[in-house]
Every structure is written in C-alpha cells, then in structure tokens.
Design a protein around this motif. Structure first.
Motif, PDB file in Angstrom:
ATOM      1  N   GLN A 124      -7.418  -6.643  74.401  1.00  0.00           N
ATOM      2  CA  GLN A 124      -6.391  -5.863  73.547  1.00  0.00           C
ATOM      3  C   GLN A 124      -6.777  -5.981  72.097  1.00  0.00           C
ATOM      4  N   ALA A 125      -7.239  -7.303  71.788  1.00  0.00           N
ATOM      5  CA  ALA A 125      -7.347  -7.507  70.268  1.00  0.00           C
ATOM      6  C   ALA A 125      -8.424  -6.799  69.859  1.00  0.00           C
ATOM      7  N   ALA A 126      -9.745  -7.020  70.790  1.00  0.00           N
ATOM      8  CA  ALA A 126     -10.807  -6.398  70.609  1.00  0.00           C
ATOM      9  C   ALA A 126     -10.716  -4.960  70.181  1.00  0.00           C
ATOM     10  N   GLU A 127     -10.117  -4.245  71.166  1.00  0.00           N
ATOM     11  CA  GLU A 127      -9.715  -2.852  71.404  1.00  0.00           C
ATOM     12  C   GLU A 127      -9.059  -2.297  69.970  1.00  0.00           C
ATOM     13  N   ARG A 128      -7.783  -3.080  69.631  1.00  0.00           N
ATOM     14  CA  ARG A 128      -7.314  -2.825  68.455  1.00  0.00           C
ATOM     15  C   ARG A 128      -8.154  -2.928  67.279  1.00  0.00           C
ATOM     16  N   VAL A 129      -9.031  -3.832  66.903  1.00  0.00           N
ATOM     17  CA  VAL A 129      -9.683  -3.672  65.749  1.00  0.00           C
ATOM     18  C   VAL A 129     -10.752  -2.881  65.860  1.00  0.00           C
ATOM     19  N   LYS A 486     -17.139  -7.335  58.545  1.00  0.00           N
ATOM     20  CA  LYS A 486     -16.531  -8.673  58.687  1.00  0.00           C
ATOM     21  C   LYS A 486     -15.784  -8.607  57.245  1.00  0.00           C
ATOM     22  N   PHE A 487     -16.542  -8.050  56.248  1.00  0.00           N
ATOM     23  CA  PHE A 487     -15.869  -8.091  55.046  1.00  0.00           C
ATOM     24  C   PHE A 487     -14.873  -6.830  54.923  1.00  0.00           C
ATOM     25  N   VAL A 488     -14.829  -6.100  55.521  1.00  0.00           N
ATOM     26  CA  VAL A 488     -13.867  -4.924  55.696  1.00  0.00           C
ATOM     27  C   VAL A 488     -12.713  -5.582  56.337  1.00  0.00           C
ATOM     28  N   GLN A 489     -12.671  -6.180  57.217  1.00  0.00           N
ATOM     29  CA  GLN A 489     -11.509  -6.790  57.914  1.00  0.00           C
ATOM     30  C   GLN A 489     -10.949  -7.749  57.269  1.00  0.00           C
ATOM     31  N   ARG A 490     -11.845  -8.650  56.435  1.00  0.00           N
ATOM     32  CA  ARG A 490     -11.081  -9.695  55.489  1.00  0.00           C
ATOM     33  C   ARG A 490     -10.524  -8.920  54.445  1.00  0.00           C
ATOM     34  N   LEU A 491     -10.922  -7.678  53.988  1.00  0.00           N
ATOM     35  CA  LEU A 491     -10.330  -7.275  52.578  1.00  0.00           C
ATOM     36  C   LEU A 491      -8.843  -6.501  53.032  1.00  0.00           C
ATOM     37  N   HIS A 492      -8.744  -5.946  54.273  1.00  0.00           N
ATOM     38  CA  HIS A 492      -7.765  -5.524  54.949  1.00  0.00           C
ATOM     39  C   HIS A 492      -6.455  -6.476  54.825  1.00  0.00           C
ATOM     40  N   LEU A 493      -7.109  -7.805  55.494  1.00  0.00           N
ATOM     41  CA  LEU A 493      -6.130  -8.991  55.617  1.00  0.00           C
ATOM     42  C   LEU A 493      -5.599  -9.353  54.264  1.00  0.00           C
ATOM     43  N   ALA A 494      -6.691  -9.545  53.450  1.00  0.00           N
ATOM     44  CA  ALA A 494      -6.166 -10.002  51.947  1.00  0.00           C
ATOM     45  C   ALA A 494      -5.343  -9.000  51.013  1.00  0.00           C
ATOM     46  N   GLY A 495      -5.161  -7.535  51.413  1.00  0.00           N
ATOM     47  CA  GLY A 495      -4.540  -6.600  50.892  1.00  0.00           C
ATOM     48  C   GLY A 495      -3.394  -6.460  51.442  1.00  0.00           C
ATOM     49  N   GLN A 496      -3.064  -7.179  52.899  1.00  0.00           N
ATOM     50  CA  GLN A 496      -1.814  -7.417  53.596  1.00  0.00           C
ATOM     51  C   GLN A 496      -1.252  -5.791  53.967  1.00  0.00           C
ATOM     52  N   HIS A 497      -2.490  -5.152  54.318  1.00  0.00           N
ATOM     53  CA  HIS A 497      -2.123  -3.919  55.051  1.00  0.00           C
ATOM     54  C   HIS A 497      -1.282  -3.781  56.313  1.00  0.00           C
ATOM     55  N   ASP A 499      -0.952  -2.337  58.843  1.00  0.00           N
ATOM     56  CA  ASP A 499      -1.484  -1.835  60.257  1.00  0.00           C
ATOM     57  C   ASP A 499      -2.352  -3.011  60.849  1.00  0.00           C
ATOM     58  N   TRP A 500      -2.885  -4.054  59.772  1.00  0.00           N
ATOM     59  CA  TRP A 500      -3.620  -5.162  60.026  1.00  0.00           C
ATOM     60  C   TRP A 500      -2.769  -6.335  60.186  1.00  0.00           C
ATOM     61  N   THR A 501      -1.575  -6.385  60.042  1.00  0.00           N
ATOM     62  CA  THR A 501      -0.723  -7.657  60.325  1.00  0.00           C
ATOM     63  C   THR A 501      -1.090  -8.189  61.751  1.00  0.00           C
ATOM     64  N   GLY A 502      -1.445  -9.460  61.856  1.00  0.00           N
ATOM     65  CA  GLY A 502      -1.652 -10.311  62.970  1.00  0.00           C
ATOM     66  C   GLY A 502      -3.036 -10.187  63.637  1.00  0.00           C
ATOM     67  N   VAL A 503      -3.694  -9.180  62.958  1.00  0.00           N
ATOM     68  CA  VAL A 503      -5.239  -8.905  63.061  1.00  0.00           C
ATOM     69  C   VAL A 503      -6.213 -10.254  62.940  1.00  0.00           C
ATOM     70  N   ARG A 504      -6.901 -10.609  64.148  1.00  0.00           N
ATOM     71  CA  ARG A 504      -7.777 -11.636  63.811  1.00  0.00           C
ATOM     72  C   ARG A 504      -9.415 -11.013  63.695  1.00  0.00           C
TER      73      ARG A 504
END
Length: 627
Positions: A124-129, A486-497, A499-504
């Motif tokens: 589920q985590a992989a499909e969400r990302v 990987k950088f795209v995912q980290r930027l969304h986590l840093a921006g506290q979007h 939709d990306w809450t709780g994403v690994r």
C-alpha cells in the motif's frame, strides 16, 4: 632540442577528440579566443574553457552552423560548405531510442496486488508513492523536461536538472538547465559524482533602457554545517541580506537563535536536525545564494567560485526571503547531473554521441558541397564550340539555339554526370560509415526498408550494436533518475504537503519504454499460449503486452477486467472450493444471498388429522396411544 621545443602540446582529456579542429585547439591546446569568447571570460575557471568551447561547437553542428565557426580561421569561403542536418538527425535518432516510446514511473512493490487479495502495508505504501509521483509528473510536465534535458545530454554529452520547492504551487518543480551554465566544484579526491558546492552562472547583457550595465548572475547550492536561524534584513549599504536572529539571555547578552526543531550539542556547539527522511539526526544543510555582480566590479584573478560577496546584490524570493545563504532545510543539493555515457573512473563529464563521428560529418559536408557544385555543371552542361562563322567568343547555349559552324567546325558537350554519381556514392559510403561507428544500423535510422530483411532473425542481429549502445546509455541514466525521484519525494516532505503526510521515501525508478520494432501479433500469440498452458501468469502476460505497445495503463486494473469475464475459470474455482464467496471475489462481484430453507414437515398416519385440532389429544392427555 629545437625540434622538441617547437612540437605541439598533446592534450588528452574528456574533449580531446576535438583537437583535430584548429579553431578548437591552438598549439597550446586552448580554444580560439574569437570563436569562443564566452569560454575566455575572466570569471570562467581555466579547467572549464575547453568544456564550454566543446558545447558551443557541438551546438553549432546540431544547428547547421559549424561553417560559421570555421570562418574565424578559414575565411569567408568556409561558409560555402553545405550542411544538410545529418548531425541533428543522428541526435534525434539516438534520443528516440534512448527514451523509448514512453516513460513510466514505477515503485518496486506496487502494481503487484491481485484484486482478490488484500494488499499488505508495504504494498500500500509503494502504491501510494507511485500514484503521488505519477500525478506530480503529469502536473509538472516531467516528460517534456526529460526530452529537453536528454537532448542536451545526447548532443553535448551532459544534461542537468535543477529542482526546487515552490511555496506558491505547493509542489516540487524541476527545470532543464543548459550544461554550459553548470559549474560544479569537484573535489580533488574521489570520483566527483556528488560535489558539495554547485554554481549556475551566466552573463547578462547591457540594458541601456533600464540603465543596467553588463552583469554576472550566479546561483549557488552549498552543503555546510547547520547554523543559527536567519531572517531577511538590510546592511549598512542598503543591500538586502540575511542576518542572524538573536535574543537576550539572562545576562542581557545577545545570543544566536537556532531554528525550530534544531538541537545544540552543549559540548561541541554543533547544531543537529532530524529530517523526515532520515533515521538519525544530521548536522548538514543546503544553503542557496542568488547573487548578481556588475562585470566592471570584478577585478583581479577571480573565478566563478571566488567572487567577492561584498559587491554582490542578492535576489529576493516571491515570499520575501532574501537568497543570501538561505537555509533550504534539506541535507542534499537539489541538482542532478545526467551524463550521456558512463564517465571514466574518477571523472564527472559524459561524452557526446557525435564525438566519434564528428570527422566523418566534416567529410560529409565537404562531399555535399562538391556534389552541389557538380550538379550545377550537370544541369547546365559545358559545351565547346569550334569553327563558328561569326567569331563570337561567348555564346549562350539553350533550347532552340542554332550555331553556324565552318567546314571543320565542332560542338562537344562535356558530360559531368559520372563524377556526380561517384560523389553521391561517396556520400552514401560516408553516411554508412558514420552510422556504423555510431552503432546506429540503417534500419534504426529509417534509411532501409525493414521488409527487405531476409528474416526477422537477421533484422534482430542487425540491431545488435544498437542494443549494446542503448543498454550502456541507459545504465548511465538509471541511477540519476532514481536520485531525481528521491529528491522529489524529499522536497514534498520538507514542504509538508498534506497529501504526503506519513509517506516514507520509496526507491522509485523512471522506466524507459521499448525502442525496437515489436511484432504485436507474435507477442499476443506467445502470451495466449503461455497462459493457456500454465507456464505464464496473467500478471507476466499483461506486462509483456504493455512492453509490446498494447494500450494497457495498469496491470492490476487490467487483470481485474479480465477476471470479471472469466466465467469458465470461476466455474472451475467453484467446483474446486465449493465456496460461493470466494468465486464472487474472483469475479469482483457480490455473492447472492442464500434463501432460507423451509423446515421439512413429515405426513402423519391415517386418522391422525383430527389430533392436529386437539392439542391435548396430540399430547396424549386423553389416555389414548399416540404412537
């Protein structure tokens, strides 16, 4: 000794394949100043002069302008050379094969869930990302950015992506950047793949209407220790700068303030920060600086890495933040360099796909020029006339012309068409040689009719060099695109979007599609037989169909549609399990409610019907025998 002193220096580096051109390498191995003034700018490091000159020369070949650069040394006659776009055609062909027909973002573990099974937490985590990344790619026009960067990489040898978090758009942005603006500060030891400081620099022309002088703009990303918190301010000269935030302590002294969530080690004084994608605290952050200098203020031996900050003017972002060592709250430099080929050991730069065949293109341009000149004499043949009565020295030859010749007069026409045919054959040979050296078969260039191949196996063998070429080029790109996602995912986590809450952060990949022609009918027959015989799963069969170019977007969704109509398989499943609910889940339907079975009422013996009307008698209260 005199002979040795006059010998030309031999320079061997990542761009030495251009040394054969005098305009690129003088006796010292350096580019010509008038042909490449940009590379000779005072702020350009000496180690980057040949690289920038190579980029400009390769771009000239791609734009049919190589003769303009040759004019610097060869004179105006160099412009008479014909350039018919062969280098550009090679670049487009290689680019199309490297990228394939389409590109997909995939996350390992996603798209593997059967409709009849419940996905576990990892799936589920992989499909969400994967869904979030694909939605982001559509919004950010990633496919177009990839095309822009990859064409630079194939033609020039290097491509560069620049990523950033946009507070207004609330998403990570990616931009294709010309490698001529890219100046990484490579370490002296190590392979230099991940520099700690990267500059993007270019000159801005004078603008008299706005009263602006020639300027130099530089954007710098730099990794460094986490420092105190800063805020936008103004210095004594009125420049917008960043100042350290301070507060008064118990003694009335001003002490720096650390950022929210940062922790100071009392023993060492280092500041650490926990990032959303790390398991342990980090003491490193990335700083962004966007500054502009007037060129007249740059005096002395300064280069792009040693510009005086006291003479710079810093830019201000749309949200009011001054870009003077702005803490981006990330522990990586959001820049991805994509080499066209696998760099040699301890090297950083790739090699252009035109490198090995550039001399062939020069010969091809010369032959095309000769062919153009020969075709003029073939279309207007040369005629020699002798014994003319009127004695004119110049006569016009055309349809309906009449010449009066003397007794021994002659009219001779010179046929130059054989020479033109030889030149055209020579041009064809040069094109074949360029294709062979570039590992591009004629069928891949579209210059050969595939139907004339003796067999499909022979056609596949002819594509062997192309297979090895594309495999090597995709190998050079595979890790770079994993890093970008990987950088795209980290930027969304840093921006506290939200939709990306709780994403690994997941190891995502950009998968390039097939590039060779595919026999769809043959693939369809293979997967049909494989599924019928039980040697291929439906998931594998659907994946093979997707790779062959069938319009399938999602494996799980396509498998669900197939199972919805697999009534024969459902009947066999019902016979094997005897469970209607399991069969309904297989068909993605709701199992019907089972009707209540009425109780069985046995008939009574003769004469006993009256007992039903008298409960007492039925219970044996009248003393009778009810057996």
């Amino acid at each position: 000794m005199g002979v040795i002193s006059r010998a030309r220096a031999v320079v061997i580096d990542a761009w030495s394949w251009l040394n054969y051109k005098p305009v690129f390498a003088d006796p010292r191995g350096m580019p010509h100043r008038r042909a490449f003034p940009e590379a000779k700018a005072t702020w350009v490091p000496p180690d980057d002069e040949r690289r920038l000159a190579a980029y400009k020369l390769l771009q000239a070949y791609d734009n049919n302008q190589a003769a303009e650069l040759s004019e610097v040394l060869d004179g105006p006659e160099a412009r008479e050379k014909r350039e018919f776009g062969d280098p550009s055609m090679f670049v487009d062909a290689i680019l199309a094969h490297v990228l394939g027909r389409e590109q997909h973002i995939t996350v390992p573990g996603a798209d593997t869930t059967l409709p009849s099974r419940r996905a576990d937490a990892d799936t589920q985590a992989a499909e969400r990302v994967q869904t979030l990344l694909r939605d982001w790619a559509d919004t950010e026009l990633l496919a177009m950015r990839v095309q822009q960067t990859e064409r630079k990489a194939v033609a020039l040898g290097d491509g560069v992506y620049q990523l950033a978090w946009d507070p207004a758009k609330q998403r990570a942005t990616v931009r294709a950047t010309d490698p001529g603006f890219y100046f990484p500060v490579l370490p002296e030891d190590g392979d230099g793949e991940f520099p700690d400081r990267v500059h993007f620099a270019w000159e801005l022309p004078e603008d008299p209407r706005r009263g602006l002088k020639p300027r130099l703009r530089r954007i710098t990303y730099e990794l460094g220790p986490i420092g105190p918190a800063t805020a936008a301010g103004v210095d004594e000269a009125g420049r917008a700068v960043r100042a350290v935030r301070t507060v008064e302590d118990a003694d009335g002294q001003l002490v720096p303030v650390v950022g929210q969530g940062d922790v100071v080690d009392p023993a060492s004084g280092t500041v650490s920060r926990m990032y959303a994608w790390n398991d342990t605290p980090s003491t490193v952050t990335c700083y962004l600086t966007d500054a502009t200098w007037n060129l007249e203020d740059l005096k002395g031996p300064v280069d792009v890495d040693a510009l005086p900050l006291d003479k710079a003017t810093f830019a201000t972002r749309s949200d009011g933040e001054v870009l003077d060592h702005l803490d981006l709250l990330i522990d990586f430099i959001p820049v991805v360099h994509v080499p066209n080929t696998v760099p040699p050991a301890e090297e950083h730069w790739g090699q252009s796909s035109l490198a090995k065949v550039l001399q062939v293109f020069d010969e091809l341009a010369s032959s095309d020029t000769d062919s153009a000149r020969a075709s003029a004499t073939t279309g207007l043949p040369m005629v020699a006339i002798s014994g003319v009565h009127d004695g004119r020295t110049q006569m016009d030859v055309g349809p309906g012309s009449l010449f009066k010749l003397g007794d021994n007069g002659k009219l001779t026409a010179v046929d130059t068409s054989p020479a033109l045919r030889e030149l055209r054959e020579h041009v064809k040979d040069l094109k074949d040689r360029a294709a062979n050296n570039a590992r591009l078969p004629a069928v891949a260039l579209g210059t050969t009719d595939p139907s004339k191949a003796p067999s499909g196996y022979a056609l596949q063998l002819s594509l062997g060099p192309l297979d090895s070429l594309i495999a090597s080029m995709r190998l050079a790109r595979d890790h770079k695109y994993q890093l970008l996602l990987k950088f795209v995912q980290r930027l969304h986590l840093a921006g506290q979007h939200p939709d990306w809450t709780g994403v690994r952060v997941q190891p995502a990949k950009l998968v390039f599609g097939p590039y060779t022609p595919t026999d769809k009918q043959a693939v369809l027959e293979q997967v049909t037989i494989g599924v019928e015989k039980g040697v291929l799963s439906k998931e594998t069969a659907i994946t093979m169909l997707m790779e062959a170019g069938f319009p399938i977007d999602d494996v799980a969704e396509e498998l669900k549609r197939i199972d919805n109509r697999s009534f024969e398989a459902a009947r066999a499943l019902a016979d094997a399990l005897g469970n209607p609910e399991e069969v309904a889940r297989f068909l993605n339907r709701q199992a019907p409610d089972e009707p209540e079975v009425p109780p069985v009422v046995l008939p009574l013996a003769g004469g006993d019907e009256d007992l039903e009307d008298d409960p007492a008698e039925a219970a044996g209260e009248g003393g009778g025998n009810t057996t």
